[in-house]
Design a protein around this motif. Structure first.
Motif, PDB file in Angstrom:
ATOM      1  N   GLN A   1       0.840  -1.199   0.000  1.00 51.41           N
ATOM      2  CA  GLN A   1       0.000   0.000   0.000  1.00 51.41           C
ATOM      3  C   GLN A   1       0.881   1.257   0.000  1.00 51.41           C
ATOM      4  OE1 GLN A   1      -3.488   0.014  -0.275  1.00 51.41           O
ATOM      5  NE2 GLN A   1      -2.926  -2.108  -0.768  1.00 51.41           N
ATOM      6  N   PRO A   2       0.428   2.321  -0.659  1.00 54.53           N
ATOM      7  CA  PRO A   2       1.250   3.526  -0.839  1.00 54.53           C
ATOM      8  C   PRO A   2       1.833   4.096   0.456  1.00 54.53           C
ATOM      9  CG  PRO A   2      -0.725   3.657  -2.189  1.00 54.53           C
ATOM     10  CD  PRO A   2      -0.887   2.434  -1.337  1.00 54.53           C
ATOM     11  N   GLU A   3       1.071   4.055   1.557  1.00 53.81           N
ATOM     12  CA  GLU A   3       1.544   4.675   2.791  1.00 53.81           C
ATOM     13  C   GLU A   3       2.702   3.917   3.457  1.00 53.81           C
ATOM     14  OE1 GLU A   3      -2.420   2.618   4.060  1.00 53.81           O
ATOM     15  OE2 GLU A   3      -1.464   3.371   2.228  1.00 53.81           O
ATOM     16  N   TYR A   4       2.979   2.686   2.963  1.00 58.96           N
ATOM     17  CA  TYR A   4       4.047   1.875   3.563  1.00 58.96           C
ATOM     18  C   TYR A   4       5.271   1.710   2.665  1.00 58.96           C
ATOM     19  CZ  TYR A   4       0.093   0.601   6.531  1.00 58.96           C
ATOM     20  OH  TYR A   4      -0.992   0.640   7.365  1.00 58.96           O
ATOM     21  N   LEU A   5       5.181   2.107   1.412  1.00 56.84           N
ATOM     22  CA  LEU A   5       6.244   1.826   0.446  1.00 56.84           C
ATOM     23  C   LEU A   5       7.590   2.442   0.813  1.00 56.84           C
ATOM     24  CD1 LEU A   5       4.331   2.157  -2.952  1.00 56.84           C
ATOM     25  CD2 LEU A   5       5.184   0.063  -1.877  1.00 56.84           C
ATOM     26  N   ASP A   6       7.566   3.607   1.442  1.00 58.28           N
ATOM     27  CA  ASP A   6       8.827   4.300   1.746  1.00 58.28           C
ATOM     28  C   ASP A   6       9.293   4.077   3.182  1.00 58.28           C
ATOM     29  OD1 ASP A   6       9.096   5.382  -0.830  1.00 58.28           O
ATOM     30  OD2 ASP A   6       7.726   7.026  -0.330  1.00 58.28           O
ATOM     31  N   LEU A   7       8.633   3.185   3.908  1.00 53.92           N
ATOM     32  CA  LEU A   7       9.050   2.872   5.276  1.00 53.92           C
ATOM     33  C   LEU A   7      10.164   1.829   5.250  1.00 53.92           C
ATOM     34  CD1 LEU A   7       5.691   2.616   7.258  1.00 53.92           C
ATOM     35  CD2 LEU A   7       7.279   4.548   7.133  1.00 53.92           C
ATOM     36  N   TYR A   8      11.128   1.982   6.147  1.00 54.18           N
ATOM     37  CA  TYR A   8      12.185   0.984   6.258  1.00 54.18           C
ATOM     38  C   TYR A   8      11.621  -0.316   6.817  1.00 54.18           C
ATOM     39  CZ  TYR A   8      15.959   4.264   5.259  1.00 54.18           C
ATOM     40  OH  TYR A   8      16.802   5.151   4.645  1.00 54.18           O
ATOM     41  N   HIS A   9      12.188  -1.420   6.327  1.00 52.49           N
ATOM     42  CA  HIS A   9      11.767  -2.750   6.793  1.00 52.49           C
ATOM     43  C   HIS A   9      12.877  -3.389   7.600  1.00 52.49           C
ATOM     44  CE1 HIS A   9      11.576  -7.243   6.126  1.00 52.49           C
ATOM     45  NE2 HIS A   9      10.473  -6.993   6.792  1.00 52.49           N
ATOM     46  N   VAL A  10      12.546  -3.889   8.794  1.00 53.16           N
ATOM     47  CA  VAL A  10      13.515  -4.561   9.659  1.00 53.16           C
ATOM     48  C   VAL A  10      13.151  -6.042   9.743  1.00 53.16           C
ATOM     49  CG1 VAL A  10      14.524  -4.719  11.959  1.00 53.16           C
ATOM     50  CG2 VAL A  10      13.880  -2.486  11.031  1.00 53.16           C
ATOM     51  N   GLY A  11      14.064  -6.890   9.233  1.00 49.37           N
ATOM     52  CA  GLY A  11      13.923  -8.333   9.362  1.00 49.37           C
ATOM     53  C   GLY A  11      15.049  -8.866  10.233  1.00 49.37           C
ATOM     54  N   GLY A  12      15.054 -10.171  10.440  1.00 53.66           N
ATOM     55  CA  GLY A  12      16.094 -10.773  11.273  1.00 53.66           C
ATOM     56  C   GLY A  12      17.493 -10.484  10.765  1.00 53.66           C
ATOM     57  N   ALA A  13      17.663 -10.466   9.439  1.00 52.10           N
ATOM     58  CA  ALA A  13      18.979 -10.232   8.851  1.00 52.10           C
ATOM     59  C   ALA A  13      19.472  -8.803   9.070  1.00 52.10           C
ATOM     60  CB  ALA A  13      18.953 -10.537   7.352  1.00 52.10           C
ATOM     61  N   ASN A  14      18.568  -7.901   9.464  1.00 52.63           N
ATOM     62  CA  ASN A  14      18.952  -6.499   9.667  1.00 52.63           C
ATOM     63  C   ASN A  14      19.377  -6.192  11.098  1.00 52.63           C
ATOM     64  OD1 ASN A  14      16.225  -6.159   7.593  1.00 52.63           O
ATOM     65  ND2 ASN A  14      18.227  -5.428   6.926  1.00 52.63           N
ATOM     66  N   ILE A  15      19.378  -7.210  11.973  1.00 54.21           N
ATOM     67  CA  ILE A  15      19.751  -6.990  13.372  1.00 54.21           C
ATOM     68  C   ILE A  15      20.975  -7.831  13.706  1.00 54.21           C
ATOM     69  CG2 ILE A  15      19.010  -7.123  15.786  1.00 54.21           C
ATOM     70  CD1 ILE A  15      16.126  -7.010  14.805  1.00 54.21           C
ATOM     71  N   GLU A  16      22.025  -7.180  14.186  1.00 55.18           N
ATOM     72  CA  GLU A  16      23.217  -7.914  14.610  1.00 55.18           C
ATOM     73  C   GLU A  16      22.927  -8.682  15.891  1.00 55.18           C
ATOM     74  OE1 GLU A  16      26.640  -5.499  15.097  1.00 55.18           O
ATOM     75  OE2 GLU A  16      26.964  -5.198  12.955  1.00 55.18           O
ATOM     76  N   SER A  17      23.403  -9.922  15.950  1.00 61.61           N
ATOM     77  CA  SER A  17      23.238 -10.731  17.157  1.00 61.61           C
ATOM     78  C   SER A  17      23.914 -10.054  18.342  1.00 61.61           C
ATOM     79  CB  SER A  17      23.847 -12.126  16.954  1.00 61.61           C
ATOM     80  OG  SER A  17      23.140 -12.855  15.986  1.00 61.61           O
ATOM     81  N   GLU A  18      23.215 -10.015  19.458  1.00 64.36           N
ATOM     82  CA  GLU A  18      23.724  -9.552  20.754  1.00 64.36           C
ATOM     83  C   GLU A  18      23.879  -8.043  20.870  1.00 64.36           C
ATOM     84  OE1 GLU A  18      27.115 -11.643  22.213  1.00 64.36           O
ATOM     85  OE2 GLU A  18      26.368 -13.610  21.588  1.00 64.36           O
TER      86      GLU A  18
END
Length: 371
Positions: free
Chosen positions: A201-218
């Motif tokens: 949807q248009p209101e979400y297209l420019d929002l950053y997405h955080v998945g598991g791969a985007n978070i460093e362990s610890e």
């Protein structure tokens, strides 16, 4: 390289073979049998090798690595073994030569999309410098001594790195151990208030997405962010804002927890936890990254292949909760300590990288005839 050294093809100097999978011998008492070969775990196989050998994993994460092993062992399929090395070539000399060069060749010649592997035909391209045997033995003796010294430095750096992590966890556990505070379940201090949304949807297209791969362990550090549009997201995602803590429910032993300072979308494999009025966002973050909570989450995880923590188990966790002002004091102390520990980890990680580079430098000099 010394001009008196001969150059020969690898297959002129040894045998190159690979293990062959035999399902009838792979399982013992319902479990795989393993043999340890130079820190590399190899599945049991019908292919038996003896004596001085070089072991080169042909697929998986260790593609391009080289291990030296002397003795009897079994090798599984796509594990290449260099054996029956001719007397004109010292086996350790060959090991050091391949340690310098095989990683580059192995990386360049990987095949496969899901799991990278090297074809046995790649070995035909490999050539080996062959100085007189006595010169080989001299070079090996020097390199063995240098590598032993570097290994001592590496072991010390690894221990210091581990000690730094343990120091932080020790302080973390101490901060949460005051039994005079009121005990609360997680569902009494936070909730999941976000709903799944359509990221197209248009209101979400420019929002950053955080998945598991985007978070460093610890560490909780967020890396490599892209927008919903950039990733081409299509399946449902949770919304979150800067008041929330994101907890990745998949493989809880990885400790993928973060406290974002922006609004965005997160994977459906994340729990966007909204703190209630009796807990701060930062204090909740430290609870979730503690060893105590992680051990609990692991014990409550199902599915051996892809362990994850369900909401019921997550919210059933109990912790001691101090007053808000005490929470802020504890967080300030932990933030300061975390920064110092992170600086130490960078130093020790750099030392480990330096050890690798030092080995490569000695190898380079050895095979240029300058050692």
């Amino acid at each position: 390289m010394n001009h008196n050294w001969q150059i020969k093809k690898l297959n002129e100097l040894c045998e190159i073979s690979t293990g062959k999978w035999d399902a009838n011998h792979a399982v013992e008492n319902g479990k795989y049998r393993f043999y340890t070969c130079a820190s590399q775990y190899l599945m049991c196989d019908t292919k038996r090798f003896s004596g001085d050998c070089l072991i080169l994993p042909g697929n998986g994460v260790n593609v391009g690595e080289v291990y030296f092993y002397s003795g009897d062992f079994d090798a599984y399929q796509r594990t290449y073994v260099i054996s029956n090395i001719k007397k004109e070539l010292d086996s350790r000399f060959l090991y050091f030569n391949m340690l310098l060069n095989w990683k580059k060749l192995g990386t360049a010649k990987q095949y496969g999309s899901a799991t990278n592997f090297i074809k046995i035909g790649n070995f035909t391209e490999y050539t080996v410098p062959v100085p007189p045997l006595e010169e080989q033995k001299r070079i090996v003796s020097v390199l063995d001594k240098k590598f032993a010294q570097i290994e001592t430095l590496k072991t010390a750096a690894e221990k210091n790195l581990q000690n730094a992590k343990q120091l932080f966890q020790s302080e973390l556990e101490k901060a949460f151990s005051n039994s005079s505070w009121e005990k609360k379940r997680l569902d009494e201090v936070c909730a999941i208030t976000s709903k799944l949304v359509d990221p197209t949807q248009p209101e979400y297209l420019d929002l950053y997405h955080v998945g598991g791969a985007n978070i460093e362990s610890e560490t909780g550090i967020i890396i490599d962010l892209k927008t919903s549009k950039e990733e081409g997201l299509s399946s449902g995602k949770f919304t979150f804002d800067e008041s929330m803590v994101l907890y990745n429910k998949i493989r809880p032993y990885l400790k993928k927890v973060t406290r974002p300072d922006f609004s965005g979308l997160c994977s459906a494999d994340m729990y966007p936890l909204n703190p209630k009025g009796n807990i701060t966002k930062d204090y909740l973050y430290y609870i979730l990254i503690s060893d105590n909570f992680t051990e609990y989450a692991i014990s409550k995880s199902g599915r051996a292949g892809m362990p994850k923590v369900n909401r019921e188990a997550l919210f059933a966790y109990e912790c001691y909760l101090p007053p808000l002002e005490e929470q802020k004091r504890i967080v300030a102390h932990l933030d300061c300590l975390s920064e110092k520990v992170h600086q130490l980890e960078e130093i020790y990680t750099k030392q480990l990288a330096d050890c690798y580079e030092l080995k490569q430098a000695f190898l380079q000099k050895a095979f240029e005839g300058d050692l």
